[in-house]
Enzyme design. Structure first.
Site, PDB file in Angstrom:
ATOM      1  N   ASP A 344       0.838  -1.194   0.000  1.00  0.00           N
ATOM      2  CA  ASP A 344       0.000   0.000   0.000  1.00  0.00           C
ATOM      3  C   ASP A 344       0.878   1.252   0.000  1.00  0.00           C
ATOM      4  OD1 ASP A 344      -2.645   1.393   0.499  1.00  0.00           O
ATOM      5  OD2 ASP A 344      -1.579   1.981   2.323  1.00  0.00           O
ATOM      6  N   GLU A 380       1.585  -0.463  -5.006  1.00  0.00           N
ATOM      7  CA  GLU A 380       0.663   0.620  -5.308  1.00  0.00           C
ATOM      8  C   GLU A 380       1.562   1.834  -5.497  1.00  0.00           C
ATOM      9  OE1 GLU A 380      -3.391   2.683  -3.578  1.00  0.00           O
ATOM     10  OE2 GLU A 380      -1.774   2.261  -2.166  1.00  0.00           O
TER      11      GLU A 380
END
Length: 706
Positions: A344, A380
């Site tokens: 993330d 990401e």
């Protein structure tokens, strides 16, 4: 008096060896560390860790066995302006705990300052309001478990939430719904296999807690991007208990998925923790060694650098923070048998000072690690800091969530002008992003929808977000949805709009499965899940976010369509290329890809740059797959024509001449409710035939090898 031996500084955490437990915790700033042992009656026993080596405090406790609850209290300087926030009145979670029992009960005692005066130190005991660490039994019968190790080019990813996927599944026993056991249930696995899924990408399962402000609004952190324990599986997802049972249940889930050939990829949040900014609670890292674990402002070290939008950023410049990340990753691979990670806000991990550095220490460590470098690594590739959008800029070992793919495909099918050139690039693997860094099409994780944003059905039903249930006056969530409601906002009775929406869903799904790269589906999109237009359901642990399995019956046509698409991709290497198209003529005059206008002529430069152009034909040559097979053999496949009409009117497409193929059969038409069965003469086309293509639809034609 309890017997305590010196023990060992490594491994960090509470480690049971069959006789007793070694406790070890890093703190450079500590002057004294107390281990706090909790009885079943809530009683607390405090014992000083007797040894410290290289800032690691440790001790061995004979007779302490799995199930023992514990925490730490750290004595040391409380000087926020210098970055130090030790406070022994606060019970602290072990950064290396393998399990956590209980929930956080929000109370002022969790904070190191008084609510009435933030400059006043708060010495209330936080232990009654804190969850507790648990010593676990590391032994598990894995049997002959093996990592599936599906090659990237054959991978199909299914992004899911452990709780949300299974809470409403009718075949899962009610007491197991929302848990690891439910995800490993045969009915869930059977569904995944029917879709051709080779990997589940699970939203955060590291131990997390909800934010104080969210709980005050009567909501919770449903998504889980608020980690407080990087080695502990989230306890609320366990159906069997929280005194270490969650570890065994997670392992059993992984074993069941592996038996079906499905990999497990974890969405991990190493960029920030649940302690938030300088006004946040003291739960663990902050009280153990604030300056070692967090990025602090150079001028006033009371404050945190925030590249994540969550209040703090983990200090990946610190060797101890880096060690925590690497130890955590290795633990999940070696002990929990997971197959990969999706990082993330990965750009935040790459920041050395204020710039995103492609060759930062974090990536160097990953590259040389013999364990982590061998699993799937997905970034990401953005954060909220300056220059944080880094799609295409990660090192060769990495794949990336391709946000440009999502945006381009949405723009094309909603009818934006001048979208054709980029759409073509995304369809063929995004060579413009990845080829120059030595990567291949599989570097692109292609997706149209994910947990963050509209579901597929909402993407074609709403022009704007509808997040009122989140309690933020619809201010949260992105306004850049690139969606189109097909003529009316939300649910409608109009059959024409309904038909168009269904066609648009099929367009998005067909594009996803025939694109080069790695397709990723959002759980529930295969049968039309909706969130009622909520594009930021991070706080909705309810029917808004849970997958509605009753739709399987109502949306059977869509589900069958997805299954057929997945089967088509799986059966044909031309959609799973490991190398980029080059478009050049081979010695025999053939090319691996040819771009054609709807009139059957090769696309010219002017054709590409005509702003109103929204249609094209793509020839994929099955005789020109240049990479070898697994044993060095040449790969041959059928050839395909993609007839893509993004225009708002029906169009006639002229097929190319006989040198491209002797006969074409329609195998899929997104204007239908499902793929053609190929048995009727209606689906057969000779060279140069004129094929009518419905507005906003795609047809796939196959030339079978002779």
């Amino acid at each position: 008096m309890r017997e305590v031996w010196p023990g060992e500084p490594y491994p960090l955490g509470g480690t049971w060896d069959g006789v007793g437990t070694n406790f070890s915790v890093f703190s450079e700033v500590a002057e004294r560390v107390e281990l706090c042992l909790f009885g079943d009656d809530g009683s607390e026993e405090r014992v000083d860790l007797p040894e410290v080596d290289g800032f690691v405090w440790h001790g061995y406790f004979p007779g302490i066995t799995p199930g023992q609850r514990y925490g730490y209290r750290v004595h040391g300087p409380h000087e926020p302006s210098h970055g130090h926030r030790c406070n022994p009145s606060k019970l602290l979670l072990d950064p290396y705990a393998k399990a956590v029992e209980g929930d956080l009960a929000w109370d002022e005692a969790l904070f190191s300052y008084a609510f009435t005066d933030p400059t006043e130190r708060n010495d209330d005991d936080s232990a009654p309001f804190m969850p507790k660490n648990v010593v676990v039994n590391p032994f598990f019968e894995w049997g002959d478990d093996r990592l599936p190790r599906t090659p990237y080019h054959q991978t199909v990813i299914y992004e899911a939430h452990v709780r949300g996927l299974t809470m409403r599944h009718p075949a899962v026993p009610e007491e197991q719904r929302g848990t690891y056991a439910a995800l490993g249930h045969p009915a869930v696995i059977e569904h995944l296999l029917s879709l051709g899924v080779t990997a589940v990408e699970l939203m955060p399962v590291h131990q997390f807690v909800p934010e104080h402000a969210m709980v005050a609004r009567g909501l919770t952190n449903y998504w889980g991007y608020n980690t407080i324990g990087y080695l502990a599986p989230h306890n609320a997802y366990s159906s069997s208990g929280q005194r270490g049972e969650q570890v065994l249940e997670f392992k059993a889930m992984v074993r069941a998925l592996h038996e079906a050939g499905i990999e497990v990829i974890l969405d991990v949040v190493y960029n920030h923790t649940a302690e938030g900014d300088h006004m946040g609670p003291t739960l663990g890292f902050r009280g153990i060694d604030n300056a070692a674990y967090y990025r602090l402002h150079d001028g006033d070290r009371r404050y945190y650098l925030d590249y994540t939008g969550c209040g703090n950023s983990l200090n990946v410049r610190s060797p101890h923070a880096l060690q925590l990340i690497m130890d955590s990753l290795r633990y999940w691979v070696m002990e929990m048998h997971v197959d990969g990670f999706r990082f993330d806000l990965a750009a935040a991990l790459a920041r050395e000072l204020h710039d995103v550095d492609r060759l930062s220490a974090f990536f160097d460590l990953i590259q040389q690690d013999p364990v982590i470098s061998q699993v799937k690594l997905i970034a990401e590739p953005w954060d909220v800091g300056p220059g944080g959008y880094q799609v295409g800029n990660f090192p060769p070992l990495w794949t990336e969530w391709n946000g440009k793919y999502r945006d381009s495909v949405r723009d094309f099918w909603r009818g934006n002008g001048s979208a054709l050139p980029e759409f073509a690039s995304r369809l063929t693997g995004s060579a413009d992003l990845y080829a120059t860094s030595g990567r291949r099409p599989v570097a692109s994780i292609n997706f149209v929808t994910c947990h963050d944003g509209f579901t597929l059905s909402d993407l074609v039903s709403y022009n704007r977000k509808h997040n009122e249930a989140n309690g933020e006056n619809n201010r949260d969530g992105t306004d850049d949805n690139r969606s189109w409601n097909c003529g009316a906002e939300g649910p409608v009775d109009d059959p024409e709009i309904t038909r168009l929406r269904r066609r648009q869903r099929r367009n998005y799904l067909a594009t996803l499965f025939i694109s080069q790269g790695v397709p990723m589906m959002l759980a529930g999109d295969e049968f039309g899940r909706t969130q009622g237009g909520n594009n930021n359901a991070y706080c909705q642990d309810n029917e808004i976010s849970w997958v509605d399995w009753s739709l399987v019956k109502d949306e059977k046509d869509l589900l069958d369509f997805v299954r057929s698409l997945s089967g088509l991709r799986r059966a044909h290497p031309v959609f799973q290329r490991r190398r980029f198209f080059h478009g050049r003529k081979a010695d025999d005059g053939t090319r691996d890809i040819v771009w054609l206008t709807p009139s059957g002529e090769e696309m010219s430069a002017s054709d590409w740059h005509t702003g109103y152009a929204k249609a094209l034909t793509v020839f994929l040559n099955g005789d020109a797959i240049t990479e070898p097979g697994p044993r060095g053999e040449p790969i041959l496949d059928d050839s395909f024509l993609l007839l893509i009409n993004g225009h708002h009117e029906d169009m006639d497409f002229a097929l190319p001449d006989a040198k491209y193929g002797a006969q074409w059969r329609t195998v899929l038409d997104t204007a239908d409710d499902g793929p053609k069965d190929g048995r009727s003469a209606e689906g057969l086309w000779p060279p140069e035939a004129v094929v009518p293509v419905t507005s906003r639809s795609m047809q796939i034609l196959r030339c079978t090898r002779t």
